[in-house]
Design an enzyme around this catalytic site. Structure first.
Site, short mmCIF file in Angstrom:
data_model
loop_
_atom_site.label_atom_id
_atom_site.label_comp_id
_atom_site.label_asym_id
_atom_site.label_seq_id
_atom_site.Cartn_x
_atom_site.Cartn_y
_atom_site.Cartn_z
N LYS A 133 0.86 -1.21 0.00
CA LYS A 133 0.00 0.00 0.00
C LYS A 133 0.88 1.24 0.00
CE LYS A 133 1.00 1.38 4.35
NZ LYS A 133 1.78 2.53 4.75
N SER A 181 0.25 -6.92 4.87
CA SER A 181 -0.41 -7.52 3.72
C SER A 181 -0.22 -9.05 3.72
CB SER A 181 0.15 -6.90 2.43
OG SER A 181 -0.72 -7.15 1.36
N ASP A 222 -2.61 -1.70 10.26
CA ASP A 222 -2.79 -1.65 8.81
C ASP A 222 -3.40 -2.93 8.22
OD1 ASP A 222 -1.98 0.91 8.28
OD2 ASP A 222 0.00 0.39 7.52
C1 LIG Z 1 2.39 4.50 9.57
C2 LIG Z 1 1.46 3.50 8.92
C3 LIG Z 1 0.55 4.23 7.92
O1 LIG Z 1 -0.20 3.36 7.13
O2 LIG Z 1 2.11 2.51 8.15
P1 LIG Z 1 3.63 1.95 7.98
O3 LIG Z 1 4.57 3.07 7.82
O4 LIG Z 1 3.94 1.13 9.19
O5 LIG Z 1 3.57 1.09 6.73
C4 LIG Z 1 0.55 2.82 9.98
O6 LIG Z 1 -0.16 3.79 10.74
C5 LIG Z 1 1.28 1.89 10.92
O7 LIG Z 1 0.55 0.72 11.00
P2 LIG Z 1 1.22 -0.67 11.53
O8 LIG Z 1 2.60 -0.80 10.98
O9 LIG Z 1 0.23 -1.75 11.27
O10 LIG Z 1 1.35 -0.33 13.06
P3 LIG Z 1 1.17 -1.27 14.35
O11 LIG Z 1 1.97 -2.52 14.16
O12 LIG Z 1 -0.25 -1.39 14.74
O13 LIG Z 1 1.87 -0.36 15.45
C6 LIG Z 1 3.27 -0.19 15.55
C7 LIG Z 1 3.50 0.94 16.54
O14 LIG Z 1 3.23 2.21 15.89
C8 LIG Z 1 2.55 3.09 16.75
N1 LIG Z 1 1.23 3.45 16.18
C9 LIG Z 1 0.70 2.72 15.16
C10 LIG Z 1 -0.52 3.07 14.60
C11 LIG Z 1 -1.19 4.19 15.14
N2 LIG Z 1 -2.38 4.59 14.64
N3 LIG Z 1 -0.64 4.90 16.16
C12 LIG Z 1 0.56 4.55 16.68
O15 LIG Z 1 1.06 5.21 17.59
C13 LIG Z 1 2.43 2.38 18.10
O16 LIG Z 1 3.52 2.76 18.87
C14 LIG Z 1 2.57 0.93 17.74
O17 LIG Z 1 3.14 0.18 18.79
#
Ligand SMILES: C[C@@](CO)(OP(=O)(O)O)[C@H](O)COP(=O)(O)OP(=O)(O)OC[C@H]1O[C@@H](n2ccc(N)nc2=O)[C@H](O)[C@@H]1O
Ligand SMILES: Nc1ncnc2c1ncn2[C@@H]1O[C@H](COP(=O)(O)OP(=O)(O)O)[C@@H](O)[C@H]1O
Length: 294
Positions: free
Chosen positions: A13, A107, A139
């Protein structure tokens, strides 16, 4: 299809818009984002095992091959929730760069949920799988559906929207991994400029490609760009070489550029290759995957 084996496509994504509204009591952040899938995919192959165990292997380096793997966690969650006594062999053909802001692990987990729902004959709907997915990561719910959506809450509330105008996407990833948790931790929610999510949704709904390029915005850039100057350099380089719009995806470090013309995406791809080792030219997938099997 053999009933004992299934192969599921797990696309990456990008976030066309990413806003953070504040920090929550549970430590997560309240977000509002526009997410869409691109045609760079892992392939998750699942083989039914009669005995009660989960095995996991992957072609890529940097992927944990134990309980830390998000696809493994998906299998364990379904087993515990539904008392499944059969097992599964999980094989991930890894194409999506790891810890890149492209949700590769999420994913893979979503693909495992969808595939196991079939080979373990659980009869769950996509909505039910998306709710379960949120227990694995923020995600994962979006990844269960794919397509294009507004994600809110901590990312798990999904509102489907129309696909953006079709275009090319150039993904460039510098050789660093970024910790999502660290980026959220360092974010100063009081001083950020918020992207206009409604304007982005309007541009998408009205098929306005220039509008989409003009409304790209990601508040997490305020953390990742100063921490990793190479990300900013890639952004600047993509702009200079002629991308229509450029943004960092998620918490980074991958930068994406949007292009309408194939000749230009090829030119910029070649221009970036000398500068950045990992570059991919792909299409937006845009629509949800009605047929997610390989
Ligand atoms: C930033 C984003 C944008 O799409 O993606 P990525 O860069 O990881 O792909 C997402 O919010 C990432 O989602 P994801 O990677 O699934 O996060 P999670 O495993 O749930 O969380 C990892 C950590 O990120 C922080 N976290 C995550 C999501 C959120 N809304 N708030 C947070 O503060 C928390 O500290 C959590 O412990
Ligand atoms: N199947 C998987 N593929 C990739 N990374 C995984 C997987 N399972 C667990 N991980 C772990 O998840 C973390 C985030 O990886 P990934 O989902 O690729 O990135 P991002 O959250 O930046 O989109 C990495 O530290 C990685 O070790």
């Amino acid at each position: 299809m053999n009933d004992n084996k299934i192969s599921i496509k797990a696309p990456a994504k990008i976030n066309l818009s990413l806003d953070v509204l504040g920090k929550r009591e549970d430590g997560y952040h309240e977000v509002k984002m526009i997410m869409t899938t691109v045609d760079l995919s892992d392939r998750v192959e699942l083989t039914l095992l009669e005995e009660d165990r989960i095995t996991i292997e992957s072609t890529g380096g940097f992927v944990p091959l134990d309980q830390r793997n998000l696809a493994y966690q998906a299998a364990l969650l379904l087993k515990k929730t539904f008392g499944v006594k059969k097992g599964v062999g999980i094989h991930i053909a890894k194409n999506i760069p790891v810890a890149a802001g492209l949700a590769g692990g999420s994913s893979d987990a979503a693909a495992a949920l969808k595939g196991l729902n079939e080979i373990w004959k659980l009869g769950l709907s996509l909505d039910e799988l998306a709710v379960l997915g949120a227990k694995i990561g923020s995600d994962v719910s979006f990844c269960v559906y794919g397509g294009t959506a507004i994600a809110s809450g901590r990312g798990e509330h999904i509102q489907h929207i129309k696909a953006p105008p079709p275009c090319w996407v150039l993904l460039a990833k510098p050789p660093i991994g970024v910790s999502t948790a660290e980026v959220y931790r360092r974010l100063d929610t009081k001083t950020i400029d918020h992207p206009d999510i409604d304007a982005m949704v309007h541009a998408i709904e009205t098929n306005n490609y220039e509008g989409v390029c003009g409304q790209l915005g990601n508040v997490l850039e305020t953390v990742t760009l100063p921490l990793y100057p190479e990300v900013k350099q890639i952004k600047d380089q993509m702009h200079r070489l002629g991308a229509d719009g450029v943004l960092m995806s998620g918490s980074g470090p991958t930068v994406f550029g949007l292009f309408q013309h194939e000749s230009r995406v090829n030119r910029v791809y070649n221009g970036l290759r000398g500068f950045c080792h990992e570059v991919y030219a792909v299409r937006l997938l845009g629509e949800g995957q009605e047929d997610f099997k390989y």
